[in-house]
Every structure is written in structure tokens, then in C-alpha cells.
Design an enzyme around this catalytic site. Structure first.
Site, short mmCIF file in Angstrom:
data_model
loop_
_atom_site.label_atom_id
_atom_site.label_comp_id
_atom_site.label_asym_id
_atom_site.label_seq_id
_atom_site.Cartn_x
_atom_site.Cartn_y
_atom_site.Cartn_z
CB SER A 87 -0.90 0.01 1.24
OG SER A 87 -1.79 -1.07 1.20
CB THR A 88 2.52 3.08 -2.78
OG1 THR A 88 1.30 3.43 -3.44
CG2 THR A 88 3.16 1.90 -3.47
CB CYS A 89 -1.35 5.85 -0.06
SG CYS A 89 -2.47 4.55 0.47
CG MET A 90 -1.60 3.24 4.08
SD MET A 90 -2.00 4.70 5.06
CE MET A 90 -1.72 4.10 6.70
#
Length: 121
Positions: A87-90
């Protein structure tokens, strides 16, 4: 990145799988290391202010394989087929608990070179 990494879902830096992960990353080519970084954070280079400046802090989360007791008994249903995802946003790497360093290397390299991430979750 390793010095700021957090762990969740049952992982701890002293566990063999976590040590294997960092060994695999160290053994990667520079291109593969950039791909790994992009796979996990969406950036292929270290942030200008360093990894400690990433928000949220990078984390490796344990993802349990569906059948931990029978996954080496053969057949497609009995193999470790799940890939690491992210989860790149996380800044989150979702890493299944593989039994060997070789299997971890195979699945991680496949996942990062396929440019796949959260869409495989």
C-alpha cells in the site's frame, strides 16, 4: 530505510523472515533495490530529507498464508502462491510469512519486477 522501519502483524526485526528480507534487499542489484523502494513507497529514490521524514513511517506487515500447515504438500492449492503486496500511500509492505529465504526472494523479486503492488491484494 531499515533503521526507521516499523513492523506489525506479528513481525519483529529479530525474526528469521525479517532478517532474510533485509539480506535479499542487500543482495539485489541497484536497479532491483530502486524497484523495491518504488514498490513499497511509490518513489524510486530516497526522500530528500531521509526515510525518517516519510509519512507514514514505513512498515512491514505480516500476512498469513491461508494454509500454514499444508502449504508444502504439492499441487497448486498446497503451494505458497501469495505474493508480497504493498500500500504505497501507507508505505506498507504486506509480506507473507514464507518458510525459506529462497521462496521469499523468488516471490519478492517477481512482485517488484512485475511492477505489481496493491492491485494484487
Amino acid at each position: 530505510m531499515r533503521s526507521v522501519m516499523q513492523y506489525s502483524g506479528g513481525y519483529h526485526p529479530s525474526q528469521p523472515i525479517v532478517r532474510w528480507l533485509w539480506e535479499v534487499v542487500e543482495e539485489m542489484t541497484p536497479r532491483q533495490q530502486r524497484m523495491f523502494l518504488k514498490f513499497m513507497t511509490s518513489c524510486s529514490r530516497q526522500p530528500l530529507l531521509g526515510f525518517h521524514a516519510l509519512e507514514p513511517v514505513p512498515c512491514i506487515q505480516q500476512i498469513r498464508l491461508r494454509d500454514n500447515h499444508n502449504h508444502h504438500q504439492g499441487g497448486e492449492g498446497g503451494r505458497d502462491v501469495r505474493l508480497p503486496t504493498s500500500s504505497t500511500c501507507m508505505n506498507l509492505l504486506k509480506l507473507p510469512k514464507y518458510d525459506t529465504k529462497e521462496l521469499l526472494r523468488e516471490k519478492l523479486i517477481y512482485a517488484i519486477e512485475s511492477a505489481a503492488g496493491f492491485e494484487l491484494s
